[in-house]
Design a protein around this motif. Structure first.
Motif, mmCIF file in Angstrom:
data_model
loop_
_atom_site.group_PDB
_atom_site.id
_atom_site.type_symbol
_atom_site.label_atom_id
_atom_site.label_comp_id
_atom_site.label_asym_id
_atom_site.label_seq_id
_atom_site.Cartn_x
_atom_site.Cartn_y
_atom_site.Cartn_z
ATOM 1 N N LEU A 42 -75.376 -96.903 -22.963
ATOM 2 C CA LEU A 42 -76.389 -97.421 -23.875
ATOM 3 C C LEU A 42 -75.993 -97.160 -25.321
ATOM 4 O O LEU A 42 -75.674 -96.031 -25.698
ATOM 5 C CB LEU A 42 -77.732 -96.759 -23.570
ATOM 6 C CG LEU A 42 -78.952 -97.346 -24.298
ATOM 7 C CD1 LEU A 42 -79.169 -98.789 -23.891
ATOM 8 C CD2 LEU A 42 -80.191 -96.507 -24.001
ATOM 9 N N GLY A 43 -75.954 -98.220 -26.123
ATOM 10 C CA GLY A 43 -75.602 -98.087 -27.530
ATOM 11 C C GLY A 43 -74.124 -98.237 -27.817
ATOM 12 O O GLY A 43 -73.724 -98.188 -28.982
ATOM 13 N N LEU A 44 -73.286 -98.402 -26.784
ATOM 14 C CA LEU A 44 -71.843 -98.585 -26.979
ATOM 15 C C LEU A 44 -71.402 -99.872 -26.317
ATOM 16 O O LEU A 44 -71.866 -100.204 -25.223
ATOM 17 C CB LEU A 44 -71.058 -97.426 -26.356
ATOM 18 C CG LEU A 44 -70.903 -96.142 -27.164
ATOM 19 C CD1 LEU A 44 -70.224 -95.089 -26.309
ATOM 20 C CD2 LEU A 44 -70.092 -96.399 -28.435
ATOM 21 N N GLN A 45 -70.495 -100.582 -26.957
ATOM 22 C CA GLN A 45 -69.895 -101.753 -26.336
ATOM 23 C C GLN A 45 -68.424 -101.832 -26.713
ATOM 24 O O GLN A 45 -68.008 -101.346 -27.765
ATOM 25 C CB GLN A 45 -70.640 -103.021 -26.725
ATOM 26 C CG GLN A 45 -70.691 -103.350 -28.188
ATOM 27 C CD GLN A 45 -71.576 -104.569 -28.462
ATOM 28 O OE1 GLN A 45 -72.788 -104.536 -28.222
ATOM 29 N NE2 GLN A 45 -70.967 -105.635 -28.940
ATOM 30 N N GLU A 73 -67.694 -98.681 -35.739
ATOM 31 C CA GLU A 73 -66.513 -98.556 -34.870
ATOM 32 C C GLU A 73 -66.233 -97.067 -34.636
ATOM 33 O O GLU A 73 -66.245 -96.261 -35.571
ATOM 34 C CB GLU A 73 -65.305 -99.234 -35.500
ATOM 35 C CG GLU A 73 -64.095 -99.265 -34.584
ATOM 36 C CD GLU A 73 -62.941 -100.066 -35.178
ATOM 37 O OE1 GLU A 73 -63.093 -100.529 -36.332
ATOM 38 O OE2 GLU A 73 -61.922 -100.218 -34.489
ATOM 39 N N SER A 74 -65.976 -96.713 -33.382
ATOM 40 C CA SER A 74 -65.693 -95.309 -33.053
ATOM 41 C C SER A 74 -64.584 -95.250 -32.013
ATOM 42 O O SER A 74 -64.144 -96.281 -31.490
ATOM 43 C CB SER A 74 -66.958 -94.638 -32.500
ATOM 44 O OG SER A 74 -67.193 -95.052 -31.156
ATOM 45 N N ASP A 75 -64.128 -94.048 -31.695
ATOM 46 C CA ASP A 75 -63.096 -93.873 -30.680
ATOM 47 C C ASP A 75 -63.576 -94.289 -29.299
ATOM 48 O O ASP A 75 -62.774 -94.504 -28.390
ATOM 49 C CB ASP A 75 -62.650 -92.403 -30.636
ATOM 50 C CG ASP A 75 -61.932 -91.982 -31.906
ATOM 51 O OD1 ASP A 75 -61.454 -92.881 -32.635
ATOM 52 O OD2 ASP A 75 -61.871 -90.769 -32.181
ATOM 53 N N HIS A 76 -64.892 -94.397 -29.121
ATOM 54 C CA HIS A 76 -65.451 -94.736 -27.814
ATOM 55 C C HIS A 76 -65.850 -96.206 -27.714
ATOM 56 O O HIS A 76 -66.343 -96.630 -26.663
ATOM 57 C CB HIS A 76 -66.667 -93.860 -27.528
ATOM 58 C CG HIS A 76 -66.344 -92.394 -27.442
ATOM 59 N ND1 HIS A 76 -65.928 -91.783 -26.292
ATOM 60 C CD2 HIS A 76 -66.358 -91.430 -28.382
ATOM 61 C CE1 HIS A 76 -65.703 -90.486 -26.518
ATOM 62 N NE2 HIS A 76 -65.956 -90.256 -27.789
ATOM 63 N N GLY A 77 -65.690 -96.937 -28.795
ATOM 64 C CA GLY A 77 -66.107 -98.330 -28.811
ATOM 65 C C GLY A 77 -66.989 -98.593 -30.021
ATOM 66 O O GLY A 77 -66.985 -97.820 -30.991
ATOM 67 N N PRO A 101 -69.184 -86.448 -37.873
ATOM 68 C CA PRO A 101 -68.808 -87.520 -36.940
ATOM 69 C C PRO A 101 -69.939 -88.530 -36.808
ATOM 70 O O PRO A 101 -71.088 -88.234 -37.150
ATOM 71 C CB PRO A 101 -68.571 -86.761 -35.625
ATOM 72 C CG PRO A 101 -69.466 -85.569 -35.715
ATOM 73 C CD PRO A 101 -69.487 -85.185 -37.176
ATOM 74 N N PRO A 102 -69.655 -89.713 -36.293
ATOM 75 C CA PRO A 102 -70.724 -90.717 -36.141
ATOM 76 C C PRO A 102 -71.757 -90.279 -35.101
ATOM 77 O O PRO A 102 -71.452 -89.528 -34.179
ATOM 78 C CB PRO A 102 -69.974 -91.973 -35.683
ATOM 79 C CG PRO A 102 -68.699 -91.472 -35.087
ATOM 80 C CD PRO A 102 -68.345 -90.221 -35.845
ATOM 81 N N PHE A 103 -72.971 -90.744 -35.282
ATOM 82 C CA PHE A 103 -74.048 -90.446 -34.325
ATOM 83 C C PHE A 103 -75.110 -91.522 -34.441
ATOM 84 O O PHE A 103 -75.031 -92.409 -35.308
ATOM 85 C CB PHE A 103 -74.634 -89.050 -34.589
ATOM 86 C CG PHE A 103 -75.208 -88.840 -35.970
ATOM 87 C CD1 PHE A 103 -76.545 -89.048 -36.247
ATOM 88 C CD2 PHE A 103 -74.389 -88.406 -37.023
ATOM 89 C CE1 PHE A 103 -77.075 -88.839 -37.517
ATOM 90 C CE2 PHE A 103 -74.905 -88.186 -38.297
ATOM 91 C CZ PHE A 103 -76.247 -88.413 -38.545
ATOM 92 N N TRP A 104 -76.071 -91.483 -33.550
ATOM 93 C CA TRP A 104 -77.232 -92.367 -33.661
ATOM 94 C C TRP A 104 -78.416 -91.543 -34.164
ATOM 95 O O TRP A 104 -78.529 -90.346 -33.865
ATOM 96 C CB TRP A 104 -77.626 -92.955 -32.307
ATOM 97 C CG TRP A 104 -76.707 -93.958 -31.713
ATOM 98 C CD1 TRP A 104 -76.710 -95.314 -31.904
ATOM 99 C CD2 TRP A 104 -75.653 -93.707 -30.763
ATOM 100 N NE1 TRP A 104 -75.746 -95.918 -31.144
ATOM 101 C CE2 TRP A 104 -75.074 -94.954 -30.435
ATOM 102 C CE3 TRP A 104 -75.148 -92.558 -30.165
ATOM 103 C CZ2 TRP A 104 -74.012 -95.071 -29.542
ATOM 104 C CZ3 TRP A 104 -74.099 -92.663 -29.279
ATOM 105 C CH2 TRP A 104 -73.539 -93.909 -28.979
ATOM 106 N N MET A 105 -79.288 -92.192 -34.902
ATOM 107 C CA MET A 105 -80.495 -91.512 -35.375
ATOM 108 C C MET A 105 -81.689 -92.450 -35.197
ATOM 109 O O MET A 105 -81.554 -93.681 -35.321
ATOM 110 C CB MET A 105 -80.362 -91.143 -36.845
ATOM 111 C CG MET A 105 -81.349 -90.078 -37.315
ATOM 112 S SD MET A 105 -80.806 -89.366 -38.887
ATOM 113 C CE MET A 105 -81.836 -87.912 -38.964
ATOM 114 N N GLU A 141 -70.711 -87.694 -28.874
ATOM 115 C CA GLU A 141 -70.214 -86.899 -27.762
ATOM 116 C C GLU A 141 -71.405 -86.222 -27.089
ATOM 117 O O GLU A 141 -72.149 -85.488 -27.742
ATOM 118 C CB GLU A 141 -69.229 -85.831 -28.267
ATOM 119 C CG GLU A 141 -67.982 -86.388 -28.934
ATOM 120 C CD GLU A 141 -67.029 -87.036 -27.942
ATOM 121 O OE1 GLU A 141 -67.216 -86.816 -26.735
ATOM 122 O OE2 GLU A 141 -66.120 -87.760 -28.387
ATOM 123 N N PRO A 142 -71.617 -86.438 -25.785
ATOM 124 C CA PRO A 142 -72.744 -85.774 -25.117
ATOM 125 C C PRO A 142 -72.689 -84.266 -25.295
ATOM 126 O O PRO A 142 -71.608 -83.675 -25.384
ATOM 127 C CB PRO A 142 -72.547 -86.179 -23.645
ATOM 128 C CG PRO A 142 -71.752 -87.437 -23.700
ATOM 129 C CD PRO A 142 -70.842 -87.296 -24.887
#
Length: 435
Positions: free
Chosen positions: A41-44, A55-59, A109-113, A378-379
């Motif tokens: 959820l939140g990544l593609q 853009e991040s290392d995870h998508g 680092p990037p995160f969601w808020m 990162e979880p």
């Protein structure tokens, strides 16, 4: 002029503005699957053709909408780009506090808020656990001696499994007790889109644990660094829109425009990263313990990251509160302004000893204090989950344990099956057991 970062490098260039409609469309896409590949959820994996993304290392991190399980209540998360910035205010900033310096460069680092502060609609889902947990405890007692209880629960498997379990702290939350003084807490009204207020930092952190365990993503309070980074949204000025408070009324609710009450979330202009009410409405609890010399300590950390900068609390108070509220003057709404909790003053009317671990009682200033959630890219590790969610001070543990022993608190195991299990409390046969 406001503070100037040594390196204000962010991925902001990767973001483009988007309408609310396009945001929700992206969220629906990411909640399903793309190209037959499992998605988070939140990544593609593919770059969005339009709309907000990071853009991040995870998508590609995109906005998404969460429906709180067991309810129809929704909230929206927006991606925040990673980068470096200067924490604190410059010596030339008007109304600067002594605790806002020296300025320290921090990597984030990037995160969601969360797009807005947690509302009563959201927080009431958490508050409602108290009565339901009490009912589960009653059924657990009945199950030991009542054959009819055992027979009835066999038809409600999720509830049966919950009743037969033993709450363990690692997978359990304590729910807040009913409000001491609802007429005080709801002085601004009870509308579901008003920000929830007067909860303690412990209650707010337990909320994020409950939300994480039922929703399947790891949420927590933002740290002080993350909060200021998000509030600035790449700006170096006193406010995200500039150094002058002349336009504060377009971005925030404060003492001169709030009509002496908090206001529905999201009604003022968002900051450049799409976050509403970072200036005013309610001040926001963050993870950190407050100290006037925190930034002096951080200045000794070369190349500090936001993770390293967290001041994990060792005592119940003071904790950091940021953003200012509807009770404050514009100076308190500055991005760098820092405030602290005071449990003794903020619980002055609490008739109990020990004082409540879940609620403040004083509308001034606790009626102007709430929170919002963030989700790290990162979880959280088990170690960080414990730090972010659990009891973190000896006096707080004593207060919680006292409430549970008195039967005025409620502790229960939480997981993805909890909403279904609690929903089965409404079964007619189960209700006969509880009557």
């Amino acid at each position: 002029m406001g503070n100037e970062p040594a390196n204000a490098k962010t991925d902001e260039a990767e973001q483009v503005s988007a309408s609310k409609e396009s945001t929700e469309e992206v969220a629906v896409t990411t909640a399903e699957t793309a190209n037959d590949q499992p998605t988070i959820l939140g990544l593609q994996k593919t770059k969005p053709a339009d709309g907000v993304f990071v853009e991040s290392d995870h998508g590609y991190m995109v906005p998404y909408v969460v429906t709180i399980p067991g309810s129809d209540v929704k909230f929206e998360m927006v991606p925040i780009p990673g980068g470096t910035f200067l924490l604190g205010s410059s010596e030339s900033e008007a109304n600067r506090g002594d605790d806002e310096g020296p300025q320290v460069e921090i990597e984030v680092p990037p995160f969601w808020m969360a797009k807005t502060e947690v509302t009563w609609a959201e927080y009431r889902q958490f508050m409602s656990l108290y009565d339901k947990f009490k009912q589960v405890a009653t059924l657990r007692t009945q199950l030991k001696t009542d054959k009819q209880a055992k027979k009835t629960l066999e038809r409600t498997k999720a509830l049966q499994e919950l009743v037969q379990s033993t709450p363990e702290e690692v997978d359990a939350v304590t729910s807040p007790t009913p409000l001491y003084y609802p007429e005080v807490t709801y002085e601004s009204g009870e509308d579901p889109d008003l920000p929830a207020v007067t909860m303690t930092p412990y209650a707010a952190r337990q909320y994020t644990k409950w939300l994480s365990l039922v929703a399947g993503q790891t949420y927590r309070l933002p740290s002080e660094v993350e909060w200021e980074y998000a509030a600035r949204a790449g700006s170096t000025s006193a406010y995200s829109f500039g150094d002058s408070a002349e336009d504060i009324g377009s971005y925030g609710w404060f003492v001169e425009n709030s009509d002496d009450r908090s206001q529905p979330v999201g009604k003022k202009k968002a900051n450049p990263w799409g976050l509403h009410d970072m200036h005013g409405n309610v001040a926001e609890i963050v993870l950190d313990e407050y100290a006037a010399d925190t930034y002096e300590k951080l200045a000794k950390l070369e190349g500090a990251t936001s993770q390293q900068a967290i001041q994990w609390p060792a005592k119940q108070f003071p904790r950091v509160v940021r953003g200012g509220s509807w009770l404050d003057d514009p100076a308190a709404l500055r991005s760098a302004a820092r405030f602290s909790t005071d449990d003794l003053e903020w619980k002055a009317s609490d008739p109990n000893l020990p004082l409540s671990p879940w609620w403040y009682t004083e509308i001034f200033p606790a009626g102007g204090v709430g929170f919002r959630v963030m989700r790290p890219l990162e979880p959280l590790s088990k170690e960080l989950q414990k730090k972010a969610w659990e009891i973190d001070a000896p006096e707080l543990r004593l207060a919680v344990e006292a409430r549970l022993e008195e039967g005025r608190g409620a502790l229960e195991t939480v997981g993805p099956k909890l909403p279904r299990a609690l929903g089965q409390l409404e079964d007619a046969e189960v209700q006969k057991l509880l009557d």
